[in-house]
Design a protein around this motif. Sequence first.
Motif, PDB file in Angstrom:
ATOM      1  N   PRO A 175       0.849  -1.189   0.000  1.00 16.06           N
ATOM      2  CA  PRO A 175       0.000   0.000   0.000  1.00 16.06           C
ATOM      3  C   PRO A 175       0.884   1.239   0.000  1.00 16.06           C
ATOM      4  CG  PRO A 175      -0.421  -1.374   1.947  1.00 16.06           C
ATOM      5  CD  PRO A 175       0.693  -1.991   1.194  1.00 16.06           C
ATOM      6  N   MET A 176       0.447   2.269  -0.686  1.00 15.76           N
ATOM      7  CA  MET A 176       1.259   3.484  -0.787  1.00 15.76           C
ATOM      8  C   MET A 176       1.166   4.370   0.447  1.00 15.76           C
ATOM      9  SD  MET A 176       2.839   3.071  -3.557  1.00 15.76           S
ATOM     10  CE  MET A 176       3.610   4.654  -3.732  1.00 15.76           C
ATOM     11  N   ASP A 177       0.094   4.233   1.239  1.00 15.09           N
ATOM     12  CA  ASP A 177      -0.121   5.177   2.339  1.00 15.09           C
ATOM     13  C   ASP A 177      -0.395   4.503   3.680  1.00 15.09           C
ATOM     14  OD1 ASP A 177      -2.561   4.096   1.732  1.00 15.09           O
ATOM     15  OD2 ASP A 177      -3.605   5.999   1.620  1.00 15.09           O
ATOM     16  N   ALA A 178      -0.022   3.235   3.808  1.00 16.45           N
ATOM     17  CA  ALA A 178      -0.275   2.520   5.058  1.00 16.45           C
ATOM     18  C   ALA A 178       0.749   1.403   5.221  1.00 16.45           C
ATOM     19  CB  ALA A 178      -1.683   1.944   5.074  1.00 16.45           C
ATOM     20  N   CYS A 179       0.850   0.903   6.436  1.00 15.98           N
ATOM     21  CA  CYS A 179       1.741  -0.205   6.732  1.00 15.98           C
ATOM     22  C   CYS A 179       0.932  -1.468   7.003  1.00 15.98           C
ATOM     23  CB  CYS A 179       2.603   0.120   7.954  1.00 15.98           C
ATOM     24  SG  CYS A 179       3.786   1.427   7.653  1.00 15.98           S
ATOM     25  N   PHE A 215       6.812  -5.505   5.713  1.00 17.17           N
ATOM     26  CA  PHE A 215       7.708  -5.269   4.576  1.00 17.17           C
ATOM     27  C   PHE A 215       9.073  -4.798   5.061  1.00 17.17           C
ATOM     28  CE2 PHE A 215       3.470  -4.610   2.631  1.00 17.17           C
ATOM     29  CZ  PHE A 215       3.507  -5.665   1.737  1.00 17.17           C
ATOM     30  N   CYS A 216       9.090  -3.925   6.069  1.00 21.26           N
ATOM     31  CA  CYS A 216      10.356  -3.427   6.610  1.00 21.26           C
ATOM     32  C   CYS A 216      11.109  -4.528   7.353  1.00 21.26           C
ATOM     33  CB  CYS A 216      10.098  -2.234   7.528  1.00 21.26           C
ATOM     34  SG  CYS A 216       9.511  -0.779   6.638  1.00 21.26           S
ATOM     35  N   SER A 217      10.388  -5.483   7.940  1.00 19.68           N
ATOM     36  CA  SER A 217      11.028  -6.559   8.698  1.00 19.68           C
ATOM     37  C   SER A 217      11.419  -7.767   7.844  1.00 19.68           C
ATOM     38  CB  SER A 217      10.094  -7.040   9.817  1.00 19.68           C
ATOM     39  OG  SER A 217       9.900  -6.043  10.777  1.00 19.68           O
ATOM     40  N   TYR A 218      10.584  -8.159   6.897  1.00 20.19           N
ATOM     41  CA  TYR A 218      10.777  -9.422   6.186  1.00 20.19           C
ATOM     42  C   TYR A 218      10.849  -9.271   4.664  1.00 20.19           C
ATOM     43  CZ  TYR A 218       9.388 -11.046  10.770  1.00 20.19           C
ATOM     44  OH  TYR A 218       9.321 -11.235  12.129  1.00 20.19           O
ATOM     45  N   GLY A 219      10.701  -8.047   4.156  1.00 16.33           N
ATOM     46  CA  GLY A 219      10.702  -7.828   2.718  1.00 16.33           C
ATOM     47  C   GLY A 219      12.062  -7.423   2.183  1.00 16.33           C
ATOM     48  N   ASP A 220      12.179  -7.442   0.863  1.00 11.35           N
ATOM     49  CA  ASP A 220      13.426  -6.999   0.239  1.00 11.35           C
ATOM     50  C   ASP A 220      13.415  -5.504  -0.061  1.00 11.35           C
ATOM     51  OD1 ASP A 220      11.700  -6.940  -1.932  1.00 11.35           O
ATOM     52  OD2 ASP A 220      12.957  -8.188  -3.219  1.00 11.35           O
ATOM     53  N   PRO A 272      11.694  -1.725   1.887  1.00  8.61           N
ATOM     54  CA  PRO A 272      10.839  -1.153   2.925  1.00  8.61           C
ATOM     55  C   PRO A 272       9.544  -0.616   2.320  1.00  8.61           C
ATOM     56  CG  PRO A 272      12.616   0.355   2.425  1.00  8.61           C
ATOM     57  CD  PRO A 272      12.874  -0.904   1.646  1.00  8.61           C
ATOM     58  N   CYS A 273       8.550  -0.387   3.160  1.00  8.62           N
ATOM     59  CA  CYS A 273       7.253   0.103   2.691  1.00  8.62           C
ATOM     60  C   CYS A 273       7.393   1.508   2.092  1.00  8.62           C
ATOM     61  CB  CYS A 273       6.239   0.095   3.828  1.00  8.62           C
ATOM     62  SG  CYS A 273       6.595   1.257   5.158  1.00  8.62           S
ATOM     63  N   PRO A 274       6.476   1.903   1.194  1.00  8.57           N
ATOM     64  CA  PRO A 274       6.548   3.209   0.558  1.00  8.57           C
ATOM     65  C   PRO A 274       6.619   4.399   1.528  1.00  8.57           C
ATOM     66  CG  PRO A 274       5.092   1.827  -0.702  1.00  8.57           C
ATOM     67  CD  PRO A 274       5.443   1.058   0.556  1.00  8.57           C
ATOM     68  N   PRO A 275       5.866   4.411   2.654  1.00 11.29           N
ATOM     69  CA  PRO A 275       6.027   5.551   3.564  1.00 11.29           C
ATOM     70  C   PRO A 275       7.459   5.697   4.080  1.00 11.29           C
ATOM     71  CG  PRO A 275       3.973   4.435   4.061  1.00 11.29           C
ATOM     72  CD  PRO A 275       4.725   3.562   3.069  1.00 11.29           C
ATOM     73  N   VAL A 276       8.120   4.589   4.362  1.00 12.27           N
ATOM     74  CA  VAL A 276       9.509   4.643   4.827  1.00 12.27           C
ATOM     75  C   VAL A 276      10.436   5.036   3.672  1.00 12.27           C
ATOM     76  CG1 VAL A 276      11.431   3.247   5.703  1.00 12.27           C
ATOM     77  CG2 VAL A 276       9.176   3.088   6.762  1.00 12.27           C
ATOM     78  N   GLN A 277      10.169   4.514   2.480  1.00  7.37           N
ATOM     79  CA  GLN A 277      10.970   4.900   1.324  1.00  7.37           C
ATOM     80  C   GLN A 277      10.885   6.410   1.083  1.00  7.37           C
ATOM     81  OE1 GLN A 277      10.631   2.500  -2.348  1.00  7.37           O
ATOM     82  NE2 GLN A 277       9.402   1.083  -1.113  1.00  7.37           N
ATOM     83  N   ALA A 278       9.693   6.968   1.222  1.00  6.95           N
ATOM     84  CA  ALA A 278       9.478   8.383   0.940  1.00  6.95           C
ATOM     85  C   ALA A 278       9.997   9.296   2.041  1.00  6.95           C
ATOM     86  CB  ALA A 278       7.992   8.649   0.710  1.00  6.95           C
ATOM     87  N   GLN A 279       9.809   8.892   3.297  1.00  3.13           N
ATOM     88  CA  GLN A 279      10.114   9.781   4.402  1.00  3.13           C
ATOM     89  C   GLN A 279      11.229   9.292   5.295  1.00  3.13           C
ATOM     90  OE1 GLN A 279       6.414  10.312   6.433  1.00  3.13           O
ATOM     91  NE2 GLN A 279       5.392  11.137   4.641  1.00  3.13           N
TER      92      GLN A 279
END
Length: 70
Positions: free
Chosen positions: A21-25, A48-53, A55-62
């Motif tokens: 999701p672009m705006d939620a975790c 996504f931040c813990s187990y993904g390759d 990080p989630c979009p909010p973390v990528q952006a901010q």
Amino acid sequence: MKRESSVTCPRCGQAEVLAMPMDACVVVYDCPACGMRLTPKPGDCCVFCSYGDAPCPPVQAQGCGCANPL
């Protein structure tokens, strides 16, 4: 910005590419192979931040955690 992440189960090693999701975790994910319920590791905002390759979009952006958990 990556919009998909490959989430890997730490128990069985099953990997699945998921749209983020672009705006939620996403704070809960059930492994389709072994049924393990994944939740974020301490200090992470989502699975996504813990187990993904990626990080989630909010973390990528901010570069910080997300205030809208799913």
